[in-house]
Write an enzyme that holds these catalytic residues in place. Sequence first.
Site, PDB file in Angstrom:
ATOM      1  N   ARG A   1       0.831  -1.205   0.000  1.00 61.77           N
ATOM      2  CA  ARG A   1       0.000   0.000   0.000  1.00 61.77           C
ATOM      3  C   ARG A   1       0.862   1.251   0.000  1.00 61.77           C
ATOM      4  O   ARG A   1       1.889   1.302   0.675  1.00 61.77           O
ATOM      5  CB  ARG A   1      -0.872   0.057   1.261  1.00 61.77           C
TER       6      ARG A   1
ATOM      7  N   SER B   1       7.688  -4.819   6.954  1.00 58.29           N
ATOM      8  CA  SER B   1       7.365  -5.779   8.023  1.00 58.29           C
ATOM      9  C   SER B   1       8.136  -7.088   7.897  1.00 58.29           C
ATOM     10  O   SER B   1       7.567  -8.165   7.651  1.00 58.29           O
ATOM     11  CB  SER B   1       5.864  -6.010   8.042  1.00 58.29           C
TER      12      SER B   1
ATOM     13  N   ASP C   1       5.036  -3.260  10.772  1.00 56.85           N
ATOM     14  CA  ASP C   1       3.582  -3.061  10.913  1.00 56.85           C
ATOM     15  C   ASP C   1       3.120  -3.087  12.369  1.00 56.85           C
ATOM     16  O   ASP C   1       2.158  -2.404  12.732  1.00 56.85           O
ATOM     17  CB  ASP C   1       2.790  -4.072  10.060  1.00 56.85           C
TER      18      ASP C   1
HETATM   19 MG    MG Z   1      -0.825  -5.416   7.087  1.00 61.32          MG
END
Ligand code: MG
Length: 470
Positions: free
Chosen positions: A130, A200, A253
Site C-alpha cells: 500500500r 514488516s 507493521d
Molecule cells: Mg498489514
Amino acid sequence: MQLDETQFETFVFGVGIGIGACVLAMAAVVRPSKASATQRAAKEPLLKTAVHREPLLSTEERLVARLSSQFNLSTDTLVRIQRQIIVDMKRGLAVDNGAIKMLPTHVTHRPKGTERGSYLALDLGGTNFRVCEVTFDGVGNASMLQKKFKIEDAVKTGDGEALFDFIAECVKIFLVENHGSQEGAKLVESRKWQLGFCFSFPVNQVSIDEGSLLVWTKGFTASNVVGVNVVKLLQDAFKRQNLNIAVSALVNDTTGTLISLAYTKPNTYAGVILGTGSNCAYVEKVANIEKLHGPREGLDEMLINMEWGGFDDAQVVIPRTKWDHALDSNTPTPGTWTFEQLISGMYLGEVVRLVCVDLAETGELFAKCKLSKEMRTIYAFDTAYMSAIESDHTHDLADTKSILEDKLHMPGSTLVDRRILRTICALVGTRSARLAACGVAAVVCKMNKLSEGCIVGMDGSLFELYPYYK
Ligand code: MG
Ligand code: ADP
C-alpha cells in the site's frame, strides 16, 4: 503505518469495560471456567457439530477425537507457552541471538495527538503493498488516501533492486493520480515529501532511518537485500524515478499499529498483527534493554519489535502435528518461523489442506470424491475459505459444498465430509487464536499492565475477518 482509526480493533485490559475483555481473554489462557466452556459451546462450530441433533457416525466421532487430541492445546500447555514467551522475551532483550529477536525499534516516543502535516507512508510485508498519504490535523484526527498494489510472486522472489524499483514506480503512480492533475507531473517530481517506510520483516535497526534486513519471511526471497540497509535501497530507487522523497522513518507493521493507535488512544502499549504473518511490538523500559547500543541518557522507553514468529523454533513447548512439520519443510527456511506458521493467515489454510489430503488418502475423508488438482496444490486452500466454512450455518453445509465445488473443484462430498472439514478448520483456527492469546497475555504480563490496564492494537485480516477469532 495504518493510520485510519477505523481499521483497528482494540483489546482493552484492566479497569472499567476492560475488565470484561481482560477476564475473557485471560480465562482462555489461564484458567478456563465452566462458564467460558459453555460460551465456547454456544459459539464454536467445532462444538456445534456435537449439538447438531443428528446421530454422529462412530467413525466420524473417532476421527474427530483423534484430530482434536492432536490440535487441542491443554490449559497447562497454554500456561507453559505464555511463561516461556516471557522467559524468551527477557533473554532476547539481553542477547542478539535469542529465540525471540526482541529488536529495538529506536522509536522512543509515542505520539501525543498534536502532530500535524501530510506525509507519505508505505506498507510492505505481506499480501498487498500500500502507498498512503496521511494528513494529521494536530487535534487527534488523521485522514488517509491510499492505493493498494498486488505484488506478484516473481517480484517477491526476483532481483532485490527490481523489487525496490517496483515500489518506487507505485509511489509515482500514486502521486501522479493524487497530485499530478492539479500540479503537473513536474511538480510531482519536485515537491519534497517525507516518507515513513513500514517494512514488516525482521530488521537490525541502528537508528530510526537505518536498518538492514536480517532474513526474509512470508514468501519473500528477493536477492541482494539481506544484510543491506533497506532505507538506502528505497532512497536509491526514488532517485532513479526522479522523486524528491526523503525516507525519514523505518518501522514495521506492529510498531505502526501501536503508534498510529496511540495518536488517538494514549494508553496503547502494544500492537499485534494477525494477517499474512503474526508479530507484536510493545513498550519496554530502556533500562531493561540490556543489549541496546548507543547513548541512553534521557531515554525512558523504546518500542520493541518482538518478531514473535520465531518463538519456539527449537520446538520445545508447543506440540506440533505431522502436518505442521510437512508445511514447515516446504517453506524456504525450514525449522524457522514456526510460531508464525501455527498462527498466521498465510499458513492456516495450508495446514487444513494437508490434513484433508492425508485423510483422503487413507479413505477417511472425501471417499466418494476424486482429489482435485487444486486440493493437491500447495497454498491453494486460502485461509479465507476457513472463515466461510466456519460461518456456514446452513443445515446441509451448502456454503461449504460451494467452496469445495467452485474453488477446489471437489464435487461429490457428503455431509459427513463437510462436517469433518469444518471441524478441521475449527481446530486449526482455534489453535491459532489460543496461541496468539498466549502471546498477548505474555506481553501484558511482561509490562506489568495486568491490574492497571492498557490498550493492545490489533490489525490484520485474520483478526478482523475470521469468525470466533476475537
Ligand atoms: Mg498489514
Ligand atoms: P497483510 O498481512 O499483507 O498486511 P492482511 O492483513 O490483509 O494483509 O492479511 C492477509 C492474510 O489474511 C492472508 O493470509 C489471507 O489468507 C488472510 N485472510 C484474508 N481474508 C480472510 C478471511 N476472510 N478470513 C481469514 N483470513 C483471511
